[in-house]
Design a protein around this motif. Sequence first.
Motif, PDB file in Angstrom:
ATOM      1  N   HIS A 264       0.743  -4.297  -2.979  1.00 44.03           N
ATOM      2  CA  HIS A 264      -0.207  -3.641  -3.869  1.00 44.03           C
ATOM      3  C   HIS A 264      -1.589  -3.578  -3.219  1.00 44.03           C
ATOM      4  O   HIS A 264      -2.049  -4.536  -2.600  1.00 44.03           O
ATOM      5  CB  HIS A 264      -0.307  -4.388  -5.202  1.00 44.03           C
ATOM      6  CG  HIS A 264       0.956  -4.361  -6.013  1.00 44.03           C
ATOM      7  ND1 HIS A 264       1.648  -3.197  -6.273  1.00 44.03           N
ATOM      8  CD2 HIS A 264       1.654  -5.350  -6.622  1.00 44.03           C
ATOM      9  CE1 HIS A 264       2.710  -3.466  -7.011  1.00 44.03           C
ATOM     10  NE2 HIS A 264       2.746  -4.775  -7.231  1.00 44.03           N
ATOM     11  N   GLU A 346      -1.459   5.958  -9.330  1.00 40.24           N
ATOM     12  CA  GLU A 346      -0.141   6.248  -9.881  1.00 40.24           C
ATOM     13  C   GLU A 346      -0.217   7.045 -11.178  1.00 40.24           C
ATOM     14  O   GLU A 346       0.616   7.910 -11.446  1.00 40.24           O
ATOM     15  CB  GLU A 346       0.600   4.925 -10.115  1.00 40.24           C
ATOM     16  CG  GLU A 346       2.018   5.048 -10.598  1.00 40.24           C
ATOM     17  CD  GLU A 346       2.642   3.680 -10.819  1.00 40.24           C
ATOM     18  OE1 GLU A 346       3.878   3.627 -10.951  1.00 40.24           O
ATOM     19  OE2 GLU A 346       1.898   2.668 -10.864  1.00 40.24           O
ATOM     20  N   ARG A 353      -1.005   1.787  -9.735  1.00 39.54           N
ATOM     21  CA  ARG A 353      -1.024   1.442  -8.321  1.00 39.54           C
ATOM     22  C   ARG A 353      -1.950   2.370  -7.535  1.00 39.54           C
ATOM     23  O   ARG A 353      -2.052   3.547  -7.838  1.00 39.54           O
ATOM     24  CB  ARG A 353       0.389   1.502  -7.749  1.00 39.54           C
ATOM     25  CG  ARG A 353       1.326   0.459  -8.344  1.00 39.54           C
ATOM     26  CD  ARG A 353       2.683   0.487  -7.676  1.00 39.54           C
ATOM     27  NE  ARG A 353       3.571  -0.513  -8.227  1.00 39.54           N
ATOM     28  CZ  ARG A 353       4.803  -0.746  -7.810  1.00 39.54           C
ATOM     29  NH1 ARG A 353       5.308  -0.020  -6.810  1.00 39.54           N
ATOM     30  NH2 ARG A 353       5.547  -1.678  -8.374  1.00 39.54           N
ATOM     31  N   TYR A 355      -3.539   3.698  -3.608  1.00 42.49           N
ATOM     32  CA  TYR A 355      -3.185   3.916  -2.209  1.00 42.49           C
ATOM     33  C   TYR A 355      -4.401   4.491  -1.483  1.00 42.49           C
ATOM     34  O   TYR A 355      -4.943   5.524  -1.881  1.00 42.49           O
ATOM     35  CB  TYR A 355      -2.000   4.874  -2.088  1.00 42.49           C
ATOM     36  CG  TYR A 355      -0.803   4.434  -2.896  1.00 42.49           C
ATOM     37  CD1 TYR A 355       0.054   3.433  -2.437  1.00 42.49           C
ATOM     38  CD2 TYR A 355      -0.543   5.000  -4.144  1.00 42.49           C
ATOM     39  CE1 TYR A 355       1.139   3.017  -3.189  1.00 42.49           C
ATOM     40  CE2 TYR A 355       0.544   4.593  -4.903  1.00 42.49           C
ATOM     41  CZ  TYR A 355       1.385   3.594  -4.419  1.00 42.49           C
ATOM     42  OH  TYR A 355       2.445   3.176  -5.168  1.00 42.49           O
ATOM     43  N   TYR A 365       5.515  10.636   1.404  1.00 41.27           N
ATOM     44  CA  TYR A 365       4.741   9.689   0.592  1.00 41.27           C
ATOM     45  C   TYR A 365       4.804   8.264   1.147  1.00 41.27           C
ATOM     46  O   TYR A 365       3.893   7.462   0.913  1.00 41.27           O
ATOM     47  CB  TYR A 365       5.191   9.725  -0.870  1.00 41.27           C
ATOM     48  CG  TYR A 365       6.644   9.384  -1.117  1.00 41.27           C
ATOM     49  CD1 TYR A 365       7.077   8.063  -1.150  1.00 41.27           C
ATOM     50  CD2 TYR A 365       7.578  10.389  -1.337  1.00 41.27           C
ATOM     51  CE1 TYR A 365       8.397   7.747  -1.396  1.00 41.27           C
ATOM     52  CE2 TYR A 365       8.914  10.088  -1.576  1.00 41.27           C
ATOM     53  CZ  TYR A 365       9.322   8.768  -1.611  1.00 41.27           C
ATOM     54  OH  TYR A 365      10.628   8.463  -1.841  1.00 41.27           O
ATOM     55  N   ARG A 366       5.856   7.934   1.905  1.00 41.53           N
ATOM     56  CA  ARG A 366       5.932   6.596   2.492  1.00 41.53           C
ATOM     57  C   ARG A 366       4.828   6.378   3.522  1.00 41.53           C
ATOM     58  O   ARG A 366       4.476   5.232   3.823  1.00 41.53           O
ATOM     59  CB  ARG A 366       7.300   6.383   3.145  1.00 41.53           C
ATOM     60  CG  ARG A 366       8.436   6.240   2.149  1.00 41.53           C
ATOM     61  CD  ARG A 366       9.713   5.803   2.855  1.00 41.53           C
ATOM     62  NE  ARG A 366      10.146   6.790   3.845  1.00 41.53           N
ATOM     63  CZ  ARG A 366      10.921   7.827   3.575  1.00 41.53           C
ATOM     64  NH1 ARG A 366      11.352   8.024   2.345  1.00 41.53           N
ATOM     65  NH2 ARG A 366      11.277   8.668   4.539  1.00 41.53           N
ATOM     66  N   CYS A 369       2.293   4.436   2.099  1.00 40.53           N
ATOM     67  CA  CYS A 369       2.857   3.173   1.601  1.00 40.53           C
ATOM     68  C   CYS A 369       3.308   3.229   0.150  1.00 40.53           C
ATOM     69  O   CYS A 369       3.451   2.182  -0.503  1.00 40.53           O
ATOM     70  CB  CYS A 369       1.882   2.011   1.787  1.00 40.53           C
ATOM     71  SG  CYS A 369       1.439   1.714   3.511  1.00 40.53           S
ATOM     72  N   ALA A 370       3.534   4.414  -0.390  1.00 46.05           N
ATOM     73  CA  ALA A 370       4.021   4.539  -1.756  1.00 46.05           C
ATOM     74  C   ALA A 370       5.540   4.372  -1.786  1.00 46.05           C
ATOM     75  O   ALA A 370       6.236   4.643  -0.804  1.00 46.05           O
ATOM     76  CB  ALA A 370       3.634   5.893  -2.338  1.00 46.05           C
ATOM     77  N   THR A 371       6.057   3.936  -2.938  1.00 46.32           N
ATOM     78  CA  THR A 371       7.499   3.806  -3.119  1.00 46.32           C
ATOM     79  C   THR A 371       8.103   5.038  -3.780  1.00 46.32           C
ATOM     80  O   THR A 371       9.324   5.181  -3.840  1.00 46.32           O
ATOM     81  CB  THR A 371       7.814   2.565  -3.967  1.00 46.32           C
ATOM     82  OG1 THR A 371       7.133   2.667  -5.231  1.00 46.32           O
ATOM     83  CG2 THR A 371       7.353   1.301  -3.251  1.00 46.32           C
ATOM     84  N   CYS A 372       7.255   5.926  -4.311  1.00 48.79           N
ATOM     85  CA  CYS A 372       7.714   7.191  -4.869  1.00 48.79           C
ATOM     86  C   CYS A 372       6.591   8.213  -4.740  1.00 48.79           C
ATOM     87  O   CYS A 372       5.469   7.875  -4.351  1.00 48.79           O
ATOM     88  CB  CYS A 372       8.149   7.041  -6.332  1.00 48.79           C
ATOM     89  SG  CYS A 372       6.796   6.706  -7.478  1.00 48.79           S
TER      90      CYS A 372
END
Length: 384
Positions: A264, A346, A353, A355, A365-366, A369-372
């Motif tokens: 995070h 987010e 969240r 970023y 998006y990765r 460092c995002a998960t979605c």
Amino acid sequence: MSKIFFYEDKNFQGRSYECDTDCSDMHPHFSRCNSIRVESGCWVLYERPNYSGFQYVLTRGEYPDYQRWMGYNDTIRSCRTISHPSGDSYRIQIYDRPDFQGQMMEFSDDRESLDESFQSRSIHSCNVMEGYWTFYEHPSYRGRQYFMPSGEYRKFSDWGAICATIGSFRYRPLIHFYEDINFGCRYHQCMGDCAAVTPSKWKVVTSWTMIPMIVFYEDNNFQGRSYECSNDCTDLHTYFSRCNSIRVESGCFMIYERPNYMGHQYYMKRGEYPEYQRWMGFSSTIRSCRTIPAYRGSYRLKIYEKADYGGHMMEFTDDCPCVSDRFHHRHVYSCNVMNGYWIFYEYPNHRGRQYFLKPGEYRRYRDWCATCAIVGSFRRVADY
């Protein structure tokens, strides 16, 4: 005037020596050095006499043990002050072969991971055209350090290195005082303490930029053990076990739940945060942090509904409190940050969240460092 104190034992104990000028041999003054207090100015310390051996760049602050300045041992044998450069800009050219041959790239800002932009971790020659710089052996400003004043370096041994491996580098920051608001008109630059901030013939100083500073506290309401930081740090665990309050004295920071800028993320501007909920934290765990460089230019950002810059595209130059209202999508799969620093959130209204995005290309998006791919809002970092 610059001033530094050397202590033979940890936590500023034992015999001490006060120094305010360059010294080529410090052995007569102390036999070992386990803690240091820099009261003013910036310094380069050396493991051996005559400014040779391992180098360590120290800014104003307290270093209760030699690990705090990334030291390899308790041996310090010479030191020199860093005076501020004459100009306001920073320029460096690096080459992958000696004598300024081979691939060349010019930089005017920090590089946390050199191989991402230079495609080589070996620098065999270098031309420092403006400003002062520090080379680091490893990415994220770790490992052996090499202080680089302006000049030509035809081979890596010219800057005191034993090999050509460089993982990261950054310039030596200054404090700028301006006569007018919004950083206008004349200015004065300083690297350390100044007894008379207002230069001659100035009537008033109304704006300034300064070295960033953040203080972490283990307990709520700024209580318990604390740690003061003015630089990027990949692992804060050695300095505190938990973080329940934070005071940002100057500048802007991103703090991270895990080491090496992972987990995070939380954007921190100047202010007081007496409990972790104030920075929208999920827990009291903070393990790494990085500074956000001061930026005064324009802001431009392009977002795309598909990966690799495919599908619907929209360009922004200002904050967006609700992405779906303007972009008509809640999913951002790729992004191109052309100017300025930005924070993705987010949820709408800058919640959820976070970023951090610096100038560069993000093909999926990765990459941020995002998960979605869900992005509810975003805004510029403009709180310096």
